[in-house]
Design a protein around this motif. Structure first.
Motif, PDB file in Angstrom:
ATOM      1  N   GLU A 137       0.835  -1.201   0.000  1.00 30.46           N
ATOM      2  CA  GLU A 137       0.000   0.000   0.000  1.00 30.46           C
ATOM      3  C   GLU A 137       0.871   1.253   0.000  1.00 30.46           C
ATOM      4  N   LYS A 138       0.336   2.307  -0.614  1.00 30.71           N
ATOM      5  CA  LYS A 138       1.047   3.581  -0.586  1.00 30.71           C
ATOM      6  C   LYS A 138       0.041   4.717  -0.604  1.00 30.71           C
ATOM      7  N   ASN A 139       0.292   5.722   0.225  1.00 29.96           N
ATOM      8  CA  ASN A 139      -0.577   6.897   0.330  1.00 29.96           C
ATOM      9  C   ASN A 139       0.236   8.133  -0.016  1.00 29.96           C
ATOM     10  N   GLY A 181      -2.913  22.050  -2.702  1.00 27.22           N
ATOM     11  CA  GLY A 181      -4.262  21.678  -2.301  1.00 27.22           C
ATOM     12  C   GLY A 181      -4.232  20.766  -1.099  1.00 27.22           C
ATOM     13  N   ASN A 182      -5.322  20.089  -0.849  1.00 26.29           N
ATOM     14  CA  ASN A 182      -5.331  19.103   0.229  1.00 26.29           C
ATOM     15  C   ASN A 182      -6.009  17.831  -0.249  1.00 26.29           C
ATOM     16  N   GLY A 183      -5.799  16.746   0.488  1.00 25.81           N
ATOM     17  CA  GLY A 183      -6.359  15.468   0.107  1.00 25.81           C
ATOM     18  C   GLY A 183      -5.266  14.479  -0.234  1.00 25.81           C
ATOM     19  N   PHE A 184      -5.656  13.326  -0.778  1.00 19.69           N
ATOM     20  CA  PHE A 184      -4.697  12.241  -0.951  1.00 19.69           C
ATOM     21  C   PHE A 184      -5.010  11.421  -2.197  1.00 19.69           C
ATOM     22  N   MET A 185      -4.025  10.608  -2.581  1.00 16.09           N
ATOM     23  CA  MET A 185      -4.178   9.562  -3.583  1.00 16.09           C
ATOM     24  C   MET A 185      -3.610   8.295  -2.968  1.00 16.09           C
ATOM     25  N   TYR A 186      -4.349   7.203  -3.079  1.00 18.28           N
ATOM     26  CA  TYR A 186      -4.006   5.965  -2.378  1.00 18.28           C
ATOM     27  C   TYR A 186      -4.011   4.808  -3.357  1.00 18.28           C
ATOM     28  N   GLY A 222      -6.840   2.104  -6.958  1.00 15.02           N
ATOM     29  CA  GLY A 222      -6.435   3.476  -6.661  1.00 15.02           C
ATOM     30  C   GLY A 222      -7.629   4.312  -6.239  1.00 15.02           C
ATOM     31  N   ILE A 223      -7.439   5.155  -5.221  1.00 15.47           N
ATOM     32  CA  ILE A 223      -8.498   6.047  -4.736  1.00 15.47           C
ATOM     33  C   ILE A 223      -7.937   7.457  -4.651  1.00 15.47           C
ATOM     34  N   GLY A 224      -8.675   8.417  -5.175  1.00 13.97           N
ATOM     35  CA  GLY A 224      -8.282   9.817  -5.071  1.00 13.97           C
ATOM     36  C   GLY A 224      -9.378  10.633  -4.423  1.00 13.97           C
ATOM     37  N   ASN A 225      -9.007  11.496  -3.481  1.00 19.73           N
ATOM     38  CA  ASN A 225      -9.981  12.355  -2.799  1.00 19.73           C
ATOM     39  C   ASN A 225      -9.244  13.645  -2.432  1.00 19.73           C
ATOM     40  N   VAL A 271     -12.253   6.590  -8.191  1.00 19.46           N
ATOM     41  CA  VAL A 271     -11.811   5.227  -7.886  1.00 19.46           C
ATOM     42  C   VAL A 271     -11.361   4.613  -9.202  1.00 19.46           C
ATOM     43  N   SER A 272     -10.165   4.010  -9.214  1.00 20.12           N
ATOM     44  CA  SER A 272      -9.624   3.397 -10.426  1.00 20.12           C
ATOM     45  C   SER A 272      -9.112   2.002 -10.123  1.00 20.12           C
ATOM     46  N   ILE A 273      -9.295   1.112 -11.053  1.00 20.36           N
ATOM     47  CA  ILE A 273      -8.790  -0.258 -10.942  1.00 20.36           C
ATOM     48  C   ILE A 273      -7.860  -0.493 -12.121  1.00 20.36           C
ATOM     49  N   TYR A 274      -6.639  -0.928 -11.833  1.00 19.89           N
ATOM     50  CA  TYR A 274      -5.631  -1.185 -12.861  1.00 19.89           C
ATOM     51  C   TYR A 274      -5.483  -2.703 -13.004  1.00 19.89           C
ATOM     52  N   ILE A 275      -5.771  -3.208 -14.207  1.00 21.33           N
ATOM     53  CA  ILE A 275      -5.776  -4.645 -14.449  1.00 21.33           C
ATOM     54  C   ILE A 275      -4.858  -4.969 -15.633  1.00 21.33           C
ATOM     55  N   ASP A 276      -3.857  -5.799 -15.401  1.00 25.63           N
ATOM     56  CA  ASP A 276      -3.030  -6.246 -16.521  1.00 25.63           C
ATOM     57  C   ASP A 276      -3.894  -7.042 -17.494  1.00 25.63           C
TER      58      ASP A 276
END
Length: 333
Positions: free
Chosen positions: A31-33, A41-46, A57-60, A132-137
């Motif tokens: 995991e990485k935040n 700005g403020n907020g995160f990407m996870y 992946g989650i961005g807020n 919300v993103s999903i990365y699929i090979d």
């Protein structure tokens, strides 16, 4: 005061956070935040890697000013994306100096495969952005679709079978089941290993909800909207015609006739290729062109508005401020 858009290279901003090859090589459960710098700005990407070939992946976040990030990425996986709030405008470069504009809006979801992305992404100012993103090979997607290949579109079938040079973008329907699963991901009630287990289950559930839209049943139901190669080129030709006629655009029917395609297919094709309607794409192009003209400081606001097709300056100013978060006069200071 001149409120120029901040322009940053993705490597300088995100470091190796946006390099998916790092996540592919990490152990399962990695995991990485990443937090936005206070001055931006403020907020995160996870991001979290569940298994080989599957990353969530989650961005807020919310930015203080309009931000343009330049990207140069290769060997991207298939991406399932879901927009919950805000919108992101991407410009993708491809062969012979051409480029396309894609709008990813709140409430939209799509699947895409971009073997190479050299372009920019524009993030609006003071607008909450949640994705919300999903990365699929492709090889994993191939396994998920085992036994269903004869029911896929030709391009998607080629991609999951290992053709890594195909470009694919398909707008999906954001169903109530999809919305519910996305919200469950964002509001995960667990921690530690149970959190990873829960999120992986919900990620697989979300994939299943969307793959059903891409698989054609034996009786022909659930057939996704697809463009034949010739129609795909006609949509791009229509895009070129729009750009050449920003001041006096054709009607949808005239545009369709000029490029030789049905107007309904043209509008649907625009949404599936560029993520937005024909005339929303026109509006974006007009405003992008107007910003270039204003930055040159060779014309005043009224002249620029007229050149990009706005008969009244007040309408232009309102549209410009809504899109860029700043007044057009700020570029003339």
């Amino acid at each position: 005061m001149n409120q120029e858009t901040t322009i940053i290279n993705s490597d300088d901003l995100f470091g190796n956070f946006s390099d998916l090859s790092e996540f592919r090589n990490m152990e399962d459960g990695f995991e990485k935040n990443w937090k936005w710098p206070d001055w931006l700005g403020n907020g995160f990407m996870y991001m979290i890697k569940f298994r080989p070939g599957l990353i969530l992946g989650i961005g807020n976040y919310q930015l203080w000013e309009h931000l343009t990030v330049s990207f140069a990425m290769k060997s991207l996986p298939c991406i399932l994306s879901f927009g919950l709030s805000g919108s992101i405008l991407s410009t993708l470069g491809y062969g012979r100096g051409k480029k396309d504009i894609f709008m990813f809006k709140s409430g939209q979801s799509h699947i895409s495969y971009l073997p190479e992305w050299q372009g920019i992404a524009e993030y609006p100012a003071r607008t909450p952005l949640r994705t919300v993103s999903i990365y699929i090979d492709p090889l994993l997607l191939n396994a998920f679709l085992d036994g269903q290949h004869d029911r896929l579109t030709t391009v998607l079938r080629d991609i999951v079978n290992g053709n890594n040079k195909k470009y694919y973008h398909h707008l999906l329907t954001t169903t109530s089941a999809v919305n519910m699963t996305v919200q469950e991901i964002l509001n995960c009630p667990y921690h530690g290993s149970l959190r990873r287990l829960y999120l992986e289950g919900k990620t697989l559930e979300l994939i299943a909800h969307n793959l059903t839209q891409l698989v054609v049943s034996k009786n022909g139901h659930n057939r996704p909207f697809t463009l034949l190669p010739d129609d795909f080129e006609r949509v791009r030709d229509a895009r070129d015609v729009l750009i050449r006629n920003l001041e006096n655009p054709l009607s949808l029917l005239e545009l369709a006739r000029q490029v030789g395609i049905n107007k309904n297919k043209l509008n649907q094709g625009f949404r599936h290729v560029f993520g937005t309607s024909v005339f929303d794409y026109l509006r974006i192009r007009r405003l992008e062109r107007s910003k270039e003209l204003l930055k040159s400081k060779e014309k005043n606001v009224t002249e620029v508005a007229f050149e990009v097709g706005y008969a009244q300056q007040s309408n232009f100013t309102r549209a410009f401020k809504k899109h860029f978060g700043t007044n057009p006069t700020d570029y003339l200071c």
